[in-house]
Scaffold this motif. Structure first.
Motif, mmCIF file in Angstrom:
data_model
loop_
_atom_site.group_PDB
_atom_site.id
_atom_site.type_symbol
_atom_site.label_atom_id
_atom_site.label_comp_id
_atom_site.label_asym_id
_atom_site.label_seq_id
_atom_site.Cartn_x
_atom_site.Cartn_y
_atom_site.Cartn_z
ATOM 1 N N ILE A 216 -29.800 -48.823 35.629
ATOM 2 C CA ILE A 216 -29.694 -47.745 36.614
ATOM 3 C C ILE A 216 -28.966 -46.543 36.027
ATOM 4 C CG2 ILE A 216 -28.539 -47.125 38.782
ATOM 5 C CD1 ILE A 216 -29.313 -49.903 39.818
ATOM 6 N N LYS A 217 -27.925 -46.801 35.258
ATOM 7 C CA LYS A 217 -27.196 -45.697 34.626
ATOM 8 C C LYS A 217 -28.100 -44.917 33.676
ATOM 9 C CE LYS A 217 -22.545 -47.702 34.846
ATOM 10 N NZ LYS A 217 -21.411 -48.228 34.050
ATOM 11 N N LEU A 218 -28.902 -45.637 32.883
ATOM 12 C CA LEU A 218 -29.814 -44.966 31.950
ATOM 13 C C LEU A 218 -30.893 -44.187 32.695
ATOM 14 C CD1 LEU A 218 -30.212 -47.806 29.277
ATOM 15 C CD2 LEU A 218 -28.921 -45.665 29.045
ATOM 16 N N LEU A 219 -31.417 -44.771 33.773
ATOM 17 C CA LEU A 219 -32.439 -44.084 34.557
ATOM 18 C C LEU A 219 -31.880 -42.807 35.182
ATOM 19 C CD1 LEU A 219 -34.231 -47.109 36.267
ATOM 20 C CD2 LEU A 219 -35.280 -45.461 34.703
ATOM 21 N N GLN A 220 -30.644 -42.879 35.657
ATOM 22 C CA GLN A 220 -30.031 -41.695 36.238
ATOM 23 C C GLN A 220 -29.873 -40.593 35.191
ATOM 24 O OE1 GLN A 220 -29.090 -41.403 39.739
ATOM 25 N NE2 GLN A 220 -29.345 -39.334 38.898
ATOM 26 N N MET A 221 -29.524 -40.997 33.966
ATOM 27 C CA MET A 221 -29.427 -40.016 32.876
ATOM 28 C C MET A 221 -30.799 -39.416 32.581
ATOM 29 S SD MET A 221 -26.788 -42.083 30.346
ATOM 30 C CE MET A 221 -27.032 -40.904 29.020
ATOM 31 N N ASN A 222 -31.829 -40.251 32.587
ATOM 32 C CA ASN A 222 -33.189 -39.755 32.360
ATOM 33 C C ASN A 222 -33.593 -38.749 33.432
ATOM 34 O OD1 ASN A 222 -33.640 -41.129 30.031
ATOM 35 N ND2 ASN A 222 -34.970 -42.696 30.907
ATOM 36 N N ILE A 223 -33.276 -39.068 34.689
ATOM 37 C CA ILE A 223 -33.632 -38.174 35.800
ATOM 38 C C ILE A 223 -32.944 -36.821 35.634
ATOM 39 C CG2 ILE A 223 -33.318 -37.804 38.287
ATOM 40 C CD1 ILE A 223 -33.836 -40.801 38.659
ATOM 41 N N ASP A 224 -31.675 -36.858 35.275
ATOM 42 C CA ASP A 224 -30.957 -35.599 35.040
ATOM 43 C C ASP A 224 -31.627 -34.789 33.937
ATOM 44 O OD1 ASP A 224 -29.163 -36.369 36.981
ATOM 45 O OD2 ASP A 224 -27.681 -37.157 35.570
ATOM 46 N N GLY A 225 -32.044 -35.473 32.878
ATOM 47 C CA GLY A 225 -32.717 -34.789 31.772
ATOM 48 C C GLY A 225 -34.056 -34.225 32.182
ATOM 49 N N TYR A 226 -34.860 -35.029 32.910
ATOM 50 C CA TYR A 226 -36.177 -34.554 33.347
ATOM 51 C C TYR A 226 -36.068 -33.380 34.316
ATOM 52 C CZ TYR A 226 -38.692 -38.443 31.156
ATOM 53 O OH TYR A 226 -39.239 -39.314 30.246
ATOM 54 N N GLU A 227 -35.038 -33.382 35.168
ATOM 55 C CA GLU A 227 -34.852 -32.262 36.090
ATOM 56 C C GLU A 227 -34.577 -30.968 35.321
ATOM 57 O OE1 GLU A 227 -31.723 -33.595 38.611
ATOM 58 O OE2 GLU A 227 -33.085 -34.520 40.075
ATOM 59 N N LYS A 228 -33.759 -31.060 34.292
ATOM 60 C CA LYS A 228 -33.464 -29.876 33.472
ATOM 61 C C LYS A 228 -34.709 -29.406 32.734
ATOM 62 C CE LYS A 228 -28.597 -31.110 32.805
ATOM 63 N NZ LYS A 228 -27.566 -31.544 31.843
ATOM 64 N N LEU A 229 -35.492 -30.364 32.212
ATOM 65 C CA LEU A 229 -36.724 -29.991 31.509
ATOM 66 C C LEU A 229 -37.719 -29.320 32.454
ATOM 67 C CD1 LEU A 229 -37.281 -33.142 29.241
ATOM 68 C CD2 LEU A 229 -36.675 -30.829 28.478
ATOM 69 N N LEU A 230 -37.796 -29.841 33.694
ATOM 70 C CA LEU A 230 -38.720 -29.244 34.660
ATOM 71 C C LEU A 230 -38.303 -27.823 35.018
ATOM 72 C CD1 LEU A 230 -41.133 -29.519 36.560
ATOM 73 C CD2 LEU A 230 -39.580 -30.515 38.274
ATOM 74 N N VAL A 231 -37.017 -27.622 35.214
ATOM 75 C CA VAL A 231 -36.531 -26.278 35.531
ATOM 76 C C VAL A 231 -36.837 -25.312 34.374
ATOM 77 C CG1 VAL A 231 -34.470 -24.886 35.925
ATOM 78 C CG2 VAL A 231 -34.744 -27.074 37.114
#
Length: 463
Positions: free
Chosen positions: A393-408
């Motif tokens: 879950i911790k790794l997935l949360q980090m991935n989500i944060d990264g993908y959100e920045k990439l999308l922006v």
């Protein structure tokens, strides 16, 4: 508040709890207490304890005093051959002793001389004693002890039924909540795709985009709508599964379409799972231990039956007259007594039953040892699963944060004409896939901990 409610409410979010009434939110706490108080299976489980009390009452009946009364007459050709009137009270005890009392009044020309009494009858009081077999251990005492043990068996069966009901209901609610969150994410994705399409149409009008860009945006929008419809159907199934557990006064309750589960899943570290070496209080083990005790009582009774039977009875007789009654009329020579000895030569039936009960105790003892080991290993695996899911879950949360920045970043590049709708959708797809994996992992963590609570008999709220 019980640990199960605290943890699950944290996982499914309580930030907006004050607004739940206005938003028609069915909280987990409200849901699970409805299940415990109203579901037919929960009420059915209570019957097991009532049945156990009924069995105990029936066993106590073996110690109830009882009266026996009989009258036999024969009249022939105007003659009274005999008139036999007999009454007896027997008071059993938990030992192999029964207190007796009787009154006989017999008459007639052809009365058997041994049944003769005077005109006012005779009284007797005494005891009946099982001197060898049945003196300390007897059927009445064992039946009473077994009925008390059965109460423990019934209580643990009741706990297992209610625990399993709460587990299944909690799992259904967690899945309903999970798919509700998925649909919210996919709905937001559809709304985002609609904005992209609108912006591209406006850009097409200004000559900044081509018709192929509009087609591409429209295709992505339709795919996202199809995906949303697929999960909305699954959400309906999960919702109906939750409704299976909603009852009121023995009538199933259907939720209104606007009723929603608690939202905003947030991960909080569970309390550390520890493997307790003493597993005897777990209902499954406690039930088997109670059954073993019941079998041992049966074994004890069968062992008692290996003794010969020696039954003694002694009844002093008290004469009565028209004017007097009492101990003054008691004479030591006025008495009835007897003895009966029964001694099977081979005791094969008794030895066979004793061995059968002995082997039954050994068998259930082995079964208890196996179940304890299985539960212990499951708890160890549960602890390891919790640690693995926590890291995931911790790794997935980090991935989500990264993908959100990439999308922006990709969106800004698209606005400046340095990217394409294809790349934006890829970024969006990766973000959504990670969010769905996070929801799935969080749900698995909830189920994992529910399994632990079920095994340790702590899943039912106590407040």
């Amino acid at each position: 508040m019980n640990k199960i409610i605290y943890i699950l409410l944290m996982l499914i979010g309580i930030k907006n709890y004050a607004q739940t009434k206005a938003q028609e939110i069915l909280t987990y706490q409200e849901f699970i207490f409805n299940v415990i108080s109203e579901h037919p299976l929960a009420k059915s489980a209570e019957l097991k304890e009532k049945v156990a009390k009924a069995k105990l009452l029936a066993a106590k009946g073996g110690l109830d005093p009882y009266l026996t009364s009989s009258i036999n007459q024969k009249n022939f050709e105007n003659k009274e051959y005999y008139n036999i009137f007999e009454n007896k009270i027997t008071i059993p005890t938990s030992l192999g002793i029964a207190i007796t009392g009787s009154f006989n009044n017999n008459s007639g020309e052809y009365l058997n001389p041994e049944a003769y009494t005077n005109n006012t009858g005779i009284w007797s009081a005494g005891i009946e004693l099982d001197l060898l077999q049945g003196l300390i251990t007897n059927t009445r005492k064992i039946a009473l002890d077994q009925a008390k043990v059965y109460q423990r068996i019934a209580k643990n069966k009741q706990l297992q039924l209610v625990n399993k009901l709460v587990y299944d209901a909690s799992k259904a609610y967690a899945e309903w909540q999970q798919f509700n969150s998925i649909c919210n994410i996919l709905q937001s994705n559809v709304e985002l795709s609609e904005r992209y399409l609108t912006n591209i149409k406006n850009a097409l009008t200004n000559g900044e985009k081509t018709a192929i860009d509009t087609l591409e945006a429209n295709v992505y929008l339709q795919n996202n709508r199809i995906n949303l419809l697929k999960y909305e159907q699954k959400l309906v199934e999960k919702r109906l599964k939750v409704e299976n557990y909603l009852w009121y006064e023995n009538i199933p309750v259907a939720m209104q379409s606007h009723v929603q589960p608690e939202t905003n899943i947030n991960y909080y570290k569970f309390e550390e799972i520890t493997v307790d070496e003493n597993l005897d209080d777990i209902p499954m083990i406690a039930e088997k231990r109670a059954k073993m005790e019941s079998l041992r009582l049966k074994q004890k009774l069968n062992r008692e039956k290996l003794k010969p039977k020696l039954k003694l009875k002694y009844n002093p007789i008290i004469k009565t007259t028209d004017n007097t009654f009492g101990l003054s009329n008691y004479l030591s020579e006025n008495q009835v007594w007897g003895a009966k000895l029964t001694f099977p030569i081979f005791f094969r039936s008794e030895r066979g039953k004793y061995r059968e009960s002995k082997y039954a105790v050994e068998e259930i003892n082995y079964d208890i040892a196996v179940k304890k080991k299985e539960i212990e290993n499951k708890m160890i695996a549960n602890e390891q699963n919790q640690e693995a899911l926590t890291q995931q879950i911790k790794l997935l949360q980090m991935n989500i944060d990264g993908y959100e920045k990439l999308l922006v970043a990709e969106t800004k590049k698209f606005e400046y004409g340095e990217s394409s709708l294809f790349l934006i959708n890829k970024r969006q797809e990766n973000l959504i896939a990670s969010e769905l994996k996070l929801l799935s992992s969080q749900n698995m963590l909830i189920i994992n901990y529910l399994n632990y609570l079920l095994m340790t008999n702590t899943i039912v709220p106590t407040e």
